[in-house]
Design a protein around this motif. Sequence first.
Motif, PDB file in Angstrom:
ATOM      1  N   MET A 171      54.770  32.919  45.221  1.00  0.00           N
ATOM      2  CA  MET A 171      54.524  31.600  45.816  1.00  0.00           C
ATOM      3  C   MET A 171      55.768  30.709  45.847  1.00  0.00           C
ATOM      4  O   MET A 171      55.758  29.651  46.457  1.00  0.00           O
ATOM      5  N   LEU A 172      56.835  31.125  45.202  1.00  0.00           N
ATOM      6  CA  LEU A 172      58.003  30.258  45.058  1.00  0.00           C
ATOM      7  C   LEU A 172      58.719  30.033  46.386  1.00  0.00           C
ATOM      8  O   LEU A 172      58.893  30.970  47.174  1.00  0.00           O
ATOM      9  N   PRO A 173      59.177  28.818  46.635  1.00  0.00           N
ATOM     10  CA  PRO A 173      59.948  28.540  47.847  1.00  0.00           C
ATOM     11  C   PRO A 173      61.401  29.005  47.699  1.00  0.00           C
ATOM     12  O   PRO A 173      61.891  29.201  46.585  1.00  0.00           O
ATOM     13  N   GLU A 174      62.063  29.180  48.811  1.00  0.00           N
ATOM     14  CA  GLU A 174      63.475  29.546  48.768  1.00  0.00           C
ATOM     15  C   GLU A 174      64.287  28.403  48.175  1.00  0.00           C
ATOM     16  O   GLU A 174      64.052  27.226  48.481  1.00  0.00           O
ATOM     17  N   GLY A 175      65.225  28.747  47.300  1.00  0.00           N
ATOM     18  CA  GLY A 175      66.053  27.723  46.676  1.00  0.00           C
ATOM     19  C   GLY A 175      66.892  28.297  45.567  1.00  0.00           C
ATOM     20  O   GLY A 175      66.633  29.414  45.092  1.00  0.00           O
ATOM     21  N   PRO A 176      67.899  27.559  45.113  1.00  0.00           N
ATOM     22  CA  PRO A 176      68.786  28.050  44.057  1.00  0.00           C
ATOM     23  C   PRO A 176      68.102  28.028  42.696  1.00  0.00           C
ATOM     24  O   PRO A 176      67.142  27.296  42.473  1.00  0.00           O
ATOM     25  N   PHE A 177      68.616  28.848  41.790  1.00  0.00           N
ATOM     26  CA  PHE A 177      68.110  28.837  40.423  1.00  0.00           C
ATOM     27  C   PHE A 177      68.442  27.497  39.766  1.00  0.00           C
ATOM     28  O   PHE A 177      69.499  26.926  39.998  1.00  0.00           O
ATOM     29  N   PHE A 178      67.540  27.028  38.912  1.00  0.00           N
ATOM     30  CA  PHE A 178      67.776  25.800  38.161  1.00  0.00           C
ATOM     31  C   PHE A 178      68.535  26.080  36.868  1.00  0.00           C
ATOM     32  O   PHE A 178      69.164  25.184  36.305  1.00  0.00           O
ATOM     33  N   TYR A 179      68.430  27.318  36.382  1.00  0.00           N
ATOM     34  CA  TYR A 179      69.110  27.733  35.163  1.00  0.00           C
ATOM     35  C   TYR A 179      69.806  29.069  35.419  1.00  0.00           C
ATOM     36  O   TYR A 179      69.361  29.856  36.259  1.00  0.00           O
ATOM     37  N   PRO A 180      70.899  29.364  34.698  1.00  0.00           N
ATOM     38  CA  PRO A 180      71.546  30.667  34.834  1.00  0.00           C
ATOM     39  C   PRO A 180      70.551  31.786  34.533  1.00  0.00           C
ATOM     40  O   PRO A 180      69.636  31.605  33.720  1.00  0.00           O
ATOM     41  N   PRO A 181      70.700  32.948  35.171  1.00  0.00           N
ATOM     42  CA  PRO A 181      69.745  34.048  34.960  1.00  0.00           C
ATOM     43  C   PRO A 181      69.586  34.464  33.500  1.00  0.00           C
ATOM     44  O   PRO A 181      68.525  34.928  33.096  1.00  0.00           O
ATOM     45  N   ASP A 182      70.657  34.314  32.701  1.00  0.00           N
ATOM     46  CA  ASP A 182      70.597  34.722  31.299  1.00  0.00           C
ATOM     47  C   ASP A 182      70.312  33.555  30.360  1.00  0.00           C
ATOM     48  O   ASP A 182      70.492  33.655  29.147  1.00  0.00           O
TER      49      ASP A 182
END
Length: 298
Positions: A171-182
């Motif tokens: 369900m998530l919209p397209e957009g940048p991550f809010f936090y680094p992947p790690d």
Amino acid sequence: MTEGTTYSGFVAIVGKPNVGKSTLLNALLGVKVAPISPKPQTTRKRVRGIHTEGNRQIVFVDTPGWHEAADALSEYMIRQIVEALAEVNVVLWVVDLRHPPTREDELVARALKARPEGIPVMLVGNKLDAAKRPEDAMEAYAELLPGAETRMISATHEGAVAELRAEILAMLPEGPFFYPPDFSRSDQSPEEWAAELVREEAMKRLRDEIPYSIATKTEEFAERRGGMVYIRTVLYVEREAHKPILIGKEGRMLREIGTAARKQLSVFLARPVYLELAVKVYPNWRKDPEALRELGYE
């Protein structure tokens, strides 16, 4: 899908007290980031939990249980929920399938009807394994908020939780991550987490009004020689009469709380922990906005 495209969003977890919101958050993340106890209103602040999977990132926002505001603390808790609803992409409304809707559930539904337009709500019926007539209960909840998607699960069932998490990811919209992947699974500081674990253990063991009148604050958090972490956390109570109850005969209650919290902190930090607890009186802190700020509730 375009190569390099990422999807992200905030997902609020809301509901009345003691329906399993924090248990569900911990299950969705696969790690404990929110305090839990059998008593309602264990969660007082918004807790963010971060789940990153491939090119998708969910920022879960666990919220306090919705209840009738009676003092400055409960007003603060309600504000935490309202503010969370204003900044999310999806809402999980968690209800208890063991019981029909109550006045507090109706208040939650009313708040959700006033949410910003376009935010989908997934009505999650929890505690399915313990419910006698879950379909009837879910139908009654669904009538409070027509149009909400419905799901029935047990937050302790890994398969059901995994399916729910997969649906949310889609369900998530397209957009940048809010936090680094790690990034860590939560945005809480170690000091905040230590204070919450101490309060959780106190709530598990104390009865009547006392658990609700306790606030905790970590005043020192430092690494000592040999890799040991020294933590000093203060438990605040509202009345002088509550202090000996919290400490217990010959200090037994306080030691029991400290031992249980220290074990959890040692696992969380992956290092030995020396936890020192102190008990102080802060009269009527729940009714005092300035006291709330001092204790980290603003």
